[in-house]
Motif scaffolding. Structure first.
Motif, PDB file in Angstrom:
ATOM      1  N   ALA A  11       3.444 -15.771  16.585  1.00 14.95           N
ATOM      2  CA  ALA A  11       2.444 -16.270  15.646  1.00 14.95           C
ATOM      3  C   ALA A  11       2.831 -17.630  15.091  1.00 14.95           C
ATOM      4  O   ALA A  11       4.002 -17.963  14.979  1.00 14.95           O
ATOM      5  CB  ALA A  11       2.287 -15.293  14.489  1.00 14.95           C
TER       6      ALA A  11
ATOM      7  N   ASP B 162      -0.397 -18.774  10.049  1.00 14.92           N
ATOM      8  CA  ASP B 162      -1.441 -17.821  10.409  1.00 14.92           C
ATOM      9  C   ASP B 162      -1.014 -16.434   9.928  1.00 14.92           C
ATOM     10  O   ASP B 162      -0.331 -15.695  10.634  1.00 14.92           O
ATOM     11  CB  ASP B 162      -1.658 -17.833  11.924  1.00 14.92           C
TER      12      ASP B 162
ATOM     13  N   ALA C 159      -2.545 -13.573   9.403  1.00 14.37           N
ATOM     14  CA  ALA C 159      -2.988 -12.400  10.160  1.00 14.37           C
ATOM     15  C   ALA C 159      -2.147 -12.216  11.416  1.00 14.37           C
ATOM     16  O   ALA C 159      -1.760 -11.096  11.754  1.00 14.37           O
ATOM     17  CB  ALA C 159      -4.468 -12.532  10.513  1.00 14.37           C
ATOM     18  N   ALA C 160      -1.824 -13.312  12.099  1.00 13.63           N
ATOM     19  CA  ALA C 160      -0.991 -13.223  13.296  1.00 13.63           C
ATOM     20  C   ALA C 160       0.438 -12.813  12.936  1.00 13.63           C
ATOM     21  O   ALA C 160       1.073 -12.037  13.661  1.00 13.63           O
ATOM     22  CB  ALA C 160      -0.998 -14.540  14.051  1.00 13.63           C
TER      23      ALA C 160
ATOM     24  N   LEU D 298       1.282 -10.893  10.417  1.00 17.27           N
ATOM     25  CA  LEU D 298       1.218  -9.467  10.137  1.00 17.27           C
ATOM     26  C   LEU D 298       1.191  -8.672  11.434  1.00 17.27           C
ATOM     27  O   LEU D 298       1.899  -7.676  11.578  1.00 17.27           O
ATOM     28  CB  LEU D 298      -0.012  -9.143   9.285  1.00 17.27           C
ATOM     29  N   GLU D 299       0.409  -9.134  12.402  1.00 14.43           N
ATOM     30  CA  GLU D 299       0.335  -8.457  13.699  1.00 14.43           C
ATOM     31  C   GLU D 299       1.702  -8.456  14.381  1.00 14.43           C
ATOM     32  O   GLU D 299       2.143  -7.425  14.901  1.00 14.43           O
ATOM     33  CB  GLU D 299      -0.700  -9.147  14.575  1.00 14.43           C
ATOM     34  N   ASP D 300       2.388  -9.590  14.372  1.00 11.17           N
ATOM     35  CA  ASP D 300       3.723  -9.669  14.969  1.00 11.17           C
ATOM     36  C   ASP D 300       4.709  -8.748  14.254  1.00 11.17           C
ATOM     37  O   ASP D 300       5.513  -8.064  14.896  1.00 11.17           O
ATOM     38  CB  ASP D 300       4.256 -11.101  14.935  1.00 11.17           C
TER      39      ASP D 300
ATOM     40  N   CYS E  49       4.060  -6.015  12.555  1.00 10.65           N
ATOM     41  CA  CYS E  49       3.731  -4.619  12.875  1.00 10.65           C
ATOM     42  C   CYS E  49       4.222  -4.250  14.270  1.00 10.65           C
ATOM     43  O   CYS E  49       4.731  -3.154  14.487  1.00 10.65           O
ATOM     44  CB  CYS E  49       2.234  -4.380  12.751  1.00 10.65           C
ATOM     45  N   ARG E  50       4.085  -5.173  15.212  1.00 12.10           N
ATOM     46  CA  ARG E  50       4.551  -4.925  16.573  1.00 12.10           C
ATOM     47  C   ARG E  50       6.076  -4.735  16.584  1.00 12.10           C
ATOM     48  O   ARG E  50       6.592  -3.827  17.223  1.00 12.10           O
ATOM     49  CB  ARG E  50       4.136  -6.079  17.488  1.00 12.10           C
TER      50      ARG E  50
ATOM     51  N   ARG F 240      -0.080  -6.868   3.928  1.00  7.45           N
ATOM     52  CA  ARG F 240      -1.532  -6.635   3.865  1.00  7.45           C
ATOM     53  C   ARG F 240      -2.137  -7.304   2.644  1.00  7.45           C
ATOM     54  O   ARG F 240      -3.224  -7.873   2.707  1.00  7.45           O
ATOM     55  CB  ARG F 240      -1.828  -5.134   3.878  1.00  7.45           C
TER      56      ARG F 240
ATOM     57  N   VAL G 151      -2.469 -11.052   3.433  1.00  7.40           N
ATOM     58  CA  VAL G 151      -3.577 -11.355   4.345  1.00  7.40           C
ATOM     59  C   VAL G 151      -4.922 -11.116   3.672  1.00  7.40           C
ATOM     60  O   VAL G 151      -5.814 -11.960   3.727  1.00  7.40           O
ATOM     61  CB  VAL G 151      -3.465 -10.509   5.634  1.00  7.40           C
TER      62      VAL G 151
END
Length: 92
Positions: free
Chosen positions: A2, A6, A8-9, A11-13, A15-16, A67, A70
């Motif tokens: 990410a 960014d 949101a990106a 957070l996605e990273d 979580c992964r 969260r 974001v």
């Protein structure tokens, strides 16, 4: 990977990466019996169960904070026209 700005990106990273944690914990603790889970290597050091519980608690807290960032704080920051003043900053 990410971009740093960014949310949101990020957070996605995050979580992964956190999704990998159970397999890592399992490999590190495989073969421990009940006594091994509770054994402290030194009186001032944590046992495996204390470490795992601490890490799980921190991951839950980090997820909640991410969260909030974001969902709530990112839009507020986008409307702010300058750096966020922190206590102790020379320009604050």
């Amino acid at each position: 990977m990410a971009r740093a700005n960014d949310a949101a990106a990020l957070l996605e990273d995050a979580c992964r990466e956190l999704a990998r944690a159970p397999a890592v914990f399992e490999s590190l603790t495989a073969g421990l019996d009940a006594a091994g889970w509770r054994a402290r290597p030194h009186p001032t050091e944590w046992s495996p169960v204390e470490i795992i519980c601490h890490l799980l608690h921190l991951s839950q807290l980090a997820g909640t904070l991410a969260r909030l960032w974001v969902d709530r704080w990112t839009p507020l920051r986008a409307e702010y026209a300058g750096p966020i003043p922190y206590a102790g900053d020379p320009g604050a």
